[in-house]
Design an enzyme around this catalytic site. Structure first.
Site, short mmCIF file in Angstrom:
data_model
loop_
_atom_site.label_atom_id
_atom_site.label_comp_id
_atom_site.label_asym_id
_atom_site.label_seq_id
_atom_site.Cartn_x
_atom_site.Cartn_y
_atom_site.Cartn_z
N SER A 1 -23.71 30.65 15.35
CA SER A 1 -24.81 29.73 15.18
C SER A 1 -24.45 28.45 14.43
CB SER A 1 -25.95 30.44 14.45
OG SER A 1 -25.56 30.83 13.13
N SER B 1 -20.90 33.83 13.31
CA SER B 1 -21.45 32.48 13.42
C SER B 1 -20.58 31.38 12.84
CB SER B 1 -22.83 32.42 12.76
OG SER B 1 -23.77 33.14 13.52
N LYS C 1 -24.24 23.26 6.96
CA LYS C 1 -25.14 23.92 7.91
C LYS C 1 -26.57 23.88 7.39
CE LYS C 1 -25.59 28.25 10.56
NZ LYS C 1 -25.03 29.59 10.79
#
EC number: 6.3.5.7
Length: 478
Positions: free
Chosen positions: A147, A171, A72
């Protein structure tokens, strides 16, 4: 559906049953074919550089020798651009690795690229990214959750077998549910946050994402552990060992107040899994969290307050976006931040600043902390009766792109089921348990503090004996 695990992949690469060149070629061919539609990656490293590292890694050995992993884009990677999906950090290249990256490299993992996300991890659909939305490989018209949506989509599309995400209020688990993969929000303090670009320090954790429970456990055991650079980490050995646990006599509390607030297609699939768990000998009871309706507002008050403080460092002078350097400091600060931050980030900074302002701090922030403590106490009481608490991961099916992005209240409500674990610092795992109209549905398992490995082993039993859903790859329709 393929039963190959990371240990098998590592052995195949070492024994040359799978040549490194073939492995890399296959991966980059798939990314080249699909990612212009999915947009899972912000940065992809060159094929030549990655192949060189994979070969070196195979020769050196390690638990992840030669295995590609997606990271990420809010986790610092030395020499690799780390943008947080923001114009503010569009060209930022960290001079150091996050602790979790150091641990992965030590075991031979090779970073293939940095995945798309909501800007500064603020969002539930991976639509607030400066680099454009990520699309769900199962249905390109829909979101992959957020996210950590890029990491989830990269796994669902079959680009990689492993990925890292971060979880502040769901997330990791939202993309896990919407992409039919496995994701763990670890117990707070089990994984170092050193090198994670901060959003809300008291809530967020880096966590593993994988295509099956065994790989999830392996990845977690590698990244977990104490770190002298993160004072919140705890000194505890969390080595994962897959155990064929039965659910017989496991006490499972079904959070009925949360289940009934979910869409019928979601609750229907979850109820079917609950019935199958019961037939396997699990001791099932309906229960209620209590004060569940206050969890979401308390979470957002705390998260926005911490965000406004953390993001104050992006002043347009020291680093980050700095187009405007003339005028007084207020003008420089306002122009650079106004242009470089997206709408959702600005909204959360403004609300956080308002909450922390004189006259409102006690009214909102302190009350939210009291609610947080109340929820922790409620969970402590529930875990005296139950080994696991169960709910849908997400209350709704994956929304279409553009459906909730302009309706903040509706987007925030998507986190209803997941914020509880962050407020209470407990582990929570999402796993695929079914589909409705070809859209994935995830089951959330929550356990008492530091029961992370227990949850992974229970999820392994469920995937092997009840759902038979693992190593799923979406058939991307382009």
């Amino acid at each position: 559906m393929n039963r190959i695990m990371i240990v098998d992949l590592v052995n195949d690469l070492r024994n040359k049953n799978l040549e490194a060149e073939e492995y890399i070629e296959r991966t980059y061919e798939k990314i080249g074919k699909y990612d212009k539609y999915i947009n899972a990656f912000i940065t992809i490293r060159s094929k030549e550089e990655v192949l060189k590292e994979v070969k070196e890694s195979i020769n050196k050995g390690g638990k992840l020798a030669g295995v590609l992993i997606a990271i990420k884009d809010n986790i610092s990677t030395e020499g690799i651009r780390t943008t947080c999906a923001s114009k503010m950090l569009e060209d930022y290249i960290p001079p150091y690795d996050a602790t979790v990256i150091e641990k992965l490299k030590k075991e031979g993992a090779v970073i293939i690229g940095k995945t798309n996300m909501d800007e500064f991890a603020m969002g539930s659909t991976t639509e607030t990214s400066y680099f454009g939305p990520t699309r769900n490989p199962w249905d390109l018209e829909r979101t992959p959750g957020g996210s950590s949506g890029g990491s989830g989509a990269a796994l669902a599309a079959g680009y990689v077998e492993l990925a890292l995400g971060s979880d502040t209020g769901g997330s990791i688990r939202a993309p896990a549910a919407y992409n039919a993969i496995f994701g763990l929000k670890p117990s707070y303090g089990t994984v170092s946050r050193f090198g994670l670009v901060a959003y809300a320090n008291s809530l967020e954790q880096i966590g593993p994402m994988a295509r099956n429970a065994e790989d999830l456990g392996l990845l977690f055991s590698i990244i977990a552990g104490p770190d002298e650079r993160d004072a919140t980490t705890i000194n505890l050995n969390l080595n994962f060992e897959l155990k064929e646990r039965s659910v017989k006599n496991v006490r499972i509390g079904v959070l009925s107040d949360i289940l009934e607030m979910s869409e019928k297609p979601v609750s229907g699939v979850i109820k079917d899994v609950v019935n199958k768990l019961s037939s396997e000998g699990a001791l099932i009871e309906d229960t209620k969290l209590g004060n569940a309706e206050y969890a979401l507002p308390a979470y957002y008050i705390i998260a926005m307050s911490e965000a406004s403080s953390n993001l104050a460092r992006y002043d347009g002078v020291r680093y980050g976006y700095s187009k405007y350097m003339e005028g007084n400091w207020r003008e420089v600060y306002a122009k650079n931040r106004g242009e470089a931050f997206g709408m959702e980030v600005k909204r959360r900074i403004l609300l956080g600043s308002f909450i922390l302002s004189a006259g409102y701090y006690e009214e909102f922030y302190l009350k939210a902390l009291k609610v947080r403590n109340l929820i922790k106490k409620n969970l402590d009481e529930l875990f005296k009766k139950y080994d696991i608490l169960l709910s849908p991961t997400m209350p709704i099916l994956p929304p279409k792109i553009g459906e909730v992005i302009n309706d903040p209240v509706r987007m925030y409500a998507m986190d209803l089921n997941t914020v509880i674990a962050n407020l209470a610092a407990i582990p929570a795992l999402s796993m695929p348990v079914g589909f409705y109209s070809d859209l994935p549905i995830g089951l959330q398992l929550m356990g008492k503090y530091l029961s992370d490995i227990y949850l992974i082993n229970i999820s392994s039993f469920i995937e092997r004996n009840i759902t038979k859903l693992y190593n799923l790859t979406a058939s991307v329709k382009i």
